[in-house]
Design a protein around this motif. Structure first.
Motif, PDB file in Angstrom:
ATOM      1  N   THR A  37       0.980  -1.280  -0.171  1.00  0.00           N
ATOM      2  CA  THR A  37      -0.055   0.011  -0.004  1.00  0.00           C
ATOM      3  C   THR A  37       1.173   1.242   0.027  1.00  0.00           C
ATOM      4  OG1 THR A  37      -0.031  -0.027   2.423  1.00  0.00           O
ATOM      5  CG2 THR A  37      -1.751  -1.172   1.290  1.00  0.00           C
ATOM      6  N   MET A  38       0.227   2.379  -0.171  1.00  0.00           N
ATOM      7  CA  MET A  38       1.063   3.583  -0.055  1.00  0.00           C
ATOM      8  C   MET A  38       0.027   4.706   0.312  1.00  0.00           C
ATOM      9  SD  MET A  38       0.033   5.801  -3.100  1.00  0.00           S
ATOM     10  CE  MET A  38       1.748   6.846  -3.050  1.00  0.00           C
ATOM     11  N   SER A  39       0.600   5.882   0.425  1.00  0.00           N
ATOM     12  CA  SER A  39      -0.215   7.311   0.739  1.00  0.00           C
ATOM     13  C   SER A  39       0.666   8.267   0.009  1.00  0.00           C
ATOM     14  CB  SER A  39      -0.495   7.299   2.106  1.00  0.00           C
ATOM     15  OG  SER A  39       0.619   7.806   2.788  1.00  0.00           O
ATOM     16  N   ASP A  40      -0.153   9.417  -0.297  1.00  0.00           N
ATOM     17  CA  ASP A  40       0.457  10.618  -0.756  1.00  0.00           C
ATOM     18  C   ASP A  40      -0.360  11.540  -0.106  1.00  0.00           C
ATOM     19  OD1 ASP A  40       1.548  12.620  -2.422  1.00  0.00           O
ATOM     20  OD2 ASP A  40       0.767  12.081  -4.270  1.00  0.00           O
ATOM     21  N   ASP A  41       0.654  12.511   0.724  1.00  0.00           N
ATOM     22  CA  ASP A  41       0.153  13.669   1.361  1.00  0.00           C
ATOM     23  C   ASP A  41      -0.846  13.114   2.289  1.00  0.00           C
ATOM     24  OD1 ASP A  41       1.671  15.897   0.458  1.00  0.00           O
ATOM     25  OD2 ASP A  41       0.661  16.135  -1.194  1.00  0.00           O
ATOM     26  N   GLU A  49      -2.391   2.538  -9.781  1.00  0.00           N
ATOM     27  CA  GLU A  49      -2.753   3.859 -10.510  1.00  0.00           C
ATOM     28  C   GLU A  49      -1.819   5.092 -10.203  1.00  0.00           C
ATOM     29  OE1 GLU A  49      -6.157   7.057 -10.043  1.00  0.00           O
ATOM     30  OE2 GLU A  49      -6.995   4.777 -10.560  1.00  0.00           O
ATOM     31  N   TRP A  50      -1.400   5.040  -8.976  1.00  0.00           N
ATOM     32  CA  TRP A  50      -0.322   6.180  -8.478  1.00  0.00           C
ATOM     33  C   TRP A  50       0.778   5.891  -9.172  1.00  0.00           C
ATOM     34  CZ3 TRP A  50       4.153   7.172  -6.276  1.00  0.00           C
ATOM     35  CH2 TRP A  50       4.398   8.526  -5.700  1.00  0.00           C
ATOM     36  N   ILE A  51       1.454   4.624  -9.132  1.00  0.00           N
ATOM     37  CA  ILE A  51       2.819   4.672  -9.769  1.00  0.00           C
ATOM     38  C   ILE A  51       2.834   4.900 -11.264  1.00  0.00           C
ATOM     39  CG2 ILE A  51       3.603   3.268  -7.878  1.00  0.00           C
ATOM     40  CD1 ILE A  51       3.249   0.995  -9.494  1.00  0.00           C
ATOM     41  N   GLU A  52       1.556   4.786 -11.779  1.00  0.00           N
ATOM     42  CA  GLU A  52       1.593   5.028 -13.354  1.00  0.00           C
ATOM     43  C   GLU A  52       1.631   6.390 -13.492  1.00  0.00           C
ATOM     44  OE1 GLU A  52       1.387   4.583 -17.535  1.00  0.00           O
ATOM     45  OE2 GLU A  52       1.991   3.291 -16.056  1.00  0.00           O
ATOM     46  N   THR A  88      10.103  16.675  -0.967  1.00  0.00           N
ATOM     47  CA  THR A  88       9.143  15.638  -0.679  1.00  0.00           C
ATOM     48  C   THR A  88       9.980  14.351   0.509  1.00  0.00           C
ATOM     49  OG1 THR A  88      10.101  13.901  -2.437  1.00  0.00           O
ATOM     50  CG2 THR A  88       8.174  15.224  -2.901  1.00  0.00           C
ATOM     51  N   ARG A  89       9.050  14.082   1.326  1.00  0.00           N
ATOM     52  CA  ARG A  89       9.351  13.111   2.183  1.00  0.00           C
ATOM     53  C   ARG A  89       8.854  11.579   1.719  1.00  0.00           C
ATOM     54  NH1 ARG A  89       4.713  11.617   3.810  1.00  0.00           N
ATOM     55  NH2 ARG A  89       3.192  13.378   4.288  1.00  0.00           N
ATOM     56  N   TRP A  90       9.727  10.792   2.095  1.00  0.00           N
ATOM     57  CA  TRP A  90       9.369   9.182   1.795  1.00  0.00           C
ATOM     58  C   TRP A  90       9.555   8.339   3.142  1.00  0.00           C
ATOM     59  CZ3 TRP A  90       7.871   7.841  -3.479  1.00  0.00           C
ATOM     60  CH2 TRP A  90       7.917   8.870  -4.398  1.00  0.00           C
ATOM     61  N   ASN A  91       8.761   7.599   3.290  1.00  0.00           N
ATOM     62  CA  ASN A  91       8.907   6.688   4.359  1.00  0.00           C
ATOM     63  C   ASN A  91       8.405   5.418   4.014  1.00  0.00           C
ATOM     64  OD1 ASN A  91       9.456   8.414   6.696  1.00  0.00           O
ATOM     65  ND2 ASN A  91       7.476   9.315   6.018  1.00  0.00           N
ATOM     66  N   THR A 105       4.426   9.158   0.810  1.00  0.00           N
ATOM     67  CA  THR A 105       5.158  10.190   0.400  1.00  0.00           C
ATOM     68  C   THR A 105       4.435  11.466   0.567  1.00  0.00           C
ATOM     69  OG1 THR A 105       6.639  11.240  -1.438  1.00  0.00           O
ATOM     70  CG2 THR A 105       4.348   9.977  -1.930  1.00  0.00           C
ATOM     71  N   GLY A 106       4.994  12.608   0.154  1.00  0.00           N
ATOM     72  CA  GLY A 106       4.005  14.042   0.467  1.00  0.00           C
ATOM     73  C   GLY A 106       5.200  15.024   0.360  1.00  0.00           C
ATOM     74  N   GLN A 107       4.707  16.192   0.303  1.00  0.00           N
ATOM     75  CA  GLN A 107       5.573  17.279   0.454  1.00  0.00           C
ATOM     76  C   GLN A 107       6.148  17.450   1.673  1.00  0.00           C
ATOM     77  OE1 GLN A 107       4.356  20.705  -1.717  1.00  0.00           O
ATOM     78  NE2 GLN A 107       2.529  19.887  -2.482  1.00  0.00           N
ATOM     79  N   ALA A 108       7.304  17.647   1.610  1.00  0.00           N
ATOM     80  CA  ALA A 108       8.237  18.065   2.845  1.00  0.00           C
ATOM     81  C   ALA A 108       8.394  19.381   3.306  1.00  0.00           C
ATOM     82  CB  ALA A 108       9.623  17.494   2.713  1.00  0.00           C
TER      83      ALA A 108
END
Length: 108
Positions: A37-41, A49-52, A88-91, A105-108
């Protein structure tokens, strides 16, 4: 100051950044655990869909400025053809088998 991808501490995260920057969809997909799974902001997104949309169709690229938490947390400049460049930040959560089960991920 950018950290060279080869010097990133965590092998799964290093492979993730390498696959993104090489536009290696197959290699990227092999890094993900089943059901990843993943999240954005802060919002969970449909992973495929997101990675595409955010990586492969738009030529995503990561330049890592900082890593922490044993290499599982990054601050990076991310750019793609849709949004340009942003800080951006990535965890990452990595399973015992070395595959990524979740990234945020999301804006840092």
């Amino acid at each position: 100051m950018t950290i060279q991808t080869a010097k990133l501490s965590d092998p799964a995260v290093r492979a993730f950044v390498t696959a993104v920057n090489a536009h290696d969809r197959e290699g990227f997909m092999q890094l993900l655990a089943p059901g990843a799974t993943m999240s954005d902001d802060g919002s969970d997104r449909d992973l495929a869909e997101w990675i595409e949309d955010e990586i492969f169709a738009t030529h995503g690229h990561l330049e890592v400025d900082n890593e922490s938490s044993g290499g599982l947390a990054l601050i990076a400049r991310y750019r793609n053809d849709t949004w340009g460049e942003m800080r951006t930040r990535w965890n990452f959560v990595v399973a015992d088998d070395g595959r990524i089960t979740r990234f945020e991920t999301g804006q840092a």
